[in-house]
Design a protein around this motif. Structure first.
Motif, mmCIF file in Angstrom:
data_model
loop_
_atom_site.group_PDB
_atom_site.id
_atom_site.type_symbol
_atom_site.label_atom_id
_atom_site.label_comp_id
_atom_site.label_asym_id
_atom_site.label_seq_id
_atom_site.Cartn_x
_atom_site.Cartn_y
_atom_site.Cartn_z
ATOM 1 N N GLU A 28 0.855 -1.186 0.000
ATOM 2 C CA GLU A 28 0.000 0.000 0.000
ATOM 3 C C GLU A 28 0.890 1.234 0.000
ATOM 4 O O GLU A 28 1.866 1.307 0.741
ATOM 5 N N MET A 29 0.525 2.198 -0.839
ATOM 6 C CA MET A 29 1.241 3.463 -0.904
ATOM 7 C C MET A 29 0.267 4.581 -0.546
ATOM 8 O O MET A 29 -0.880 4.599 -1.014
ATOM 9 N N VAL A 30 0.716 5.520 0.284
ATOM 10 C CA VAL A 30 -0.155 6.536 0.871
ATOM 11 C C VAL A 30 0.394 7.920 0.547
ATOM 12 O O VAL A 30 1.539 8.240 0.881
ATOM 13 N N THR A 31 -0.415 8.748 -0.099
ATOM 14 C CA THR A 31 0.049 10.096 -0.418
ATOM 15 C C THR A 31 0.083 10.964 0.837
ATOM 16 O O THR A 31 -0.640 10.702 1.798
ATOM 17 N N PRO A 32 0.888 12.026 0.823
ATOM 18 C CA PRO A 32 0.745 13.049 1.866
ATOM 19 C C PRO A 32 -0.576 13.794 1.694
ATOM 20 O O PRO A 32 -1.301 13.597 0.713
ATOM 21 N N VAL A 33 -0.879 14.672 2.637
ATOM 22 C CA VAL A 33 -2.063 15.524 2.530
ATOM 23 C C VAL A 33 -1.854 16.504 1.376
ATOM 24 O O VAL A 33 -0.801 17.140 1.256
ATOM 25 N N CYS A 34 -2.852 16.610 0.499
ATOM 26 C CA CYS A 34 -2.761 17.471 -0.680
ATOM 27 C C CYS A 34 -3.898 18.487 -0.673
ATOM 28 O O CYS A 34 -4.941 18.266 -0.058
#
Length: 378
Positions: free
Chosen positions: A64-70
């Motif tokens: 699983e890959m999780v983006t930062p807050v955008c």
């Protein structure tokens, strides 16, 4: 429909809402398409931000890959591209291919769970259900720091989430064959007792009391096992929409994230204007999700606001009209309209897979080759 009462939220959220995305991927054998249990090697090979934004998942064949807050779609897209490419490079070094597909398309011989205390407890509690072939989702988080407001948003989202589900359908294959469902992942997940449409709750206290009761009854191990299609996130100040299959391309993911953020923002506007959440019977909501998983966008969906089955694209168009003010407010309207035109032409991930199957006399390897290329395109 009899409306539910509305409780005014404590404070107005910002007009421009933050968002983030969690994407789960399969690690497949490039020759056979079978799932490969090499997640630990892939995670170990990641470095820098990609390593910090990766997660151990419930299968040795998943990452699983999780983006930062955008705050905007360009920023989100940049992170998604970078994370997919980093994970794909690490997978290739481990002899596998990173593939954005919602359910195990061929087979998974090694179905043990990682040696992590919580996963082992889930395996003991839920038995064979916990050892089904791996499935991969796309979870979109939208910033809502007020938990009571988050619960109300989830109430208002219920009629619309089957439409979102249909747009994300990307798992028609199982055991090397077409299942007849656009999202086989959705069918597999129905075996879990804590997955499904979000119930209606009167308040955050009502929500917390029900979660506590389900934990006490052994239906969930903890609050993190609230796997309803929309929920106040267990770990972040967000509403988390977790109904969709992982999307085949970054552009597909950005489209879904933009629609979800606009939908949440629209529901917040309605709540603050005193609009009540519609009362929809749970059995009808469940039926609408089943129809969305079966037909995707290529058939009909159940209209939970007006009743009856209607062509999927009619409801998608109505969703866009409903959320257009929020899309415009976030600067996303033109991008969403453009990407929806592309999906209307090309179809969802499920449609594209079936088109390749039909053109190659059922060659699953051709489908997986296409999906591998699509995963890191952009």
């Amino acid at each position: 429909m009899k409306p539910h009462p509305v409780v005014a939220p404590a404070a107005a959220p910002p007009r421009i809402m933050t968002l983030g995305v969690e994407e789960e991927f399969l690690l497949l054998d490039p020759a056979t398409g079978e799932s490969m249990p090499v997640a630990a090697r892939v995670l170990d090979a990641l470095s820098g931000p990609a390593r910090e934004q990766s997660r151990q998942e419930f299968r040795h064949s998943m990452v699983e890959m999780v983006t930062p807050v955008c705050t905007d779609l360009a920023q989100l897209r940049e992170h998604l591209v970078a994370l997919r490419r980093a994970a794909a490079d690490a997978a290739e070094a481990a002899g596998a291919r990173l593939v954005a597909v919602g359910a195990t398309p061929v087979c998974e011989a090694h179905r043990s769970v990682p040696d992590e205390q919580r996963y082992q407890a889930m395996s003991r509690r839920f038995g064979p259900v916990a050892h089904d072939p791996a499935v991969c989702g796309c979870h979109v988080h939208v910033g809502i720091p007020d938990r009571d407001l988050a619960v109300q948003v989830c109430n208002h989202l219920r009629p619309w989430l089957p439409v979102v589900q249909a747009l994300t359908a990307n798992s028609p294959l199982h055991d090397g064959r077409d299942t007849g469902h656009a999202s086989w992942r959705s069918m597999q997940l129905e075996r879990w007792p804590s997955i499904g449409p979000t119930p209606h709750f009167e308040s955050v206290a009502d929500y917390d009391a029900m979660v506590a009761e389900l934990i006490a009854a052994g239906i969930m191990l903890d609050a993190a096992m609230v796997y309803w299609y929309a929920r106040p996130s267990a770990g972040y100040p967000t509403v988390e929409i977790r109904v969709g299959d992982v999307c085949p391309t970054v552009d597909d993911t950005v489209l879904v994230a933009a629609l979800v953020r606009a939908l949440v923002a629209t529901m917040v506007d309605d709540i603050r204007a005193g609009v009540a959440a519609p009362r929809v019977r749970d059995c009808l909501v469940a039926a609408a999700h089943w129809r969305a998983a079966h037909d995707g966008v290529d058939g009909e969906l159940i209209d939970l606001r007006g009743g009856g089955a209607r062509p999927a694209w009619e409801l998608i168009d109505e969703l866009v009209v409903t959320v257009s003010p929020a899309l415009a407010r976030h600067g996303d309207l033109d991008a969403v309209l453009r990407e929806l035109q592309r999906v209307r032409r090309e179809g969802t991930g499920a449609t594209r897979q079936r088109r390749i199957m039909a053109g190659t006399d059922g060659d699953v390897r051709a489908v997986l080759h296409h999906l591998t290329a699509q995963t890191t395109a952009g």
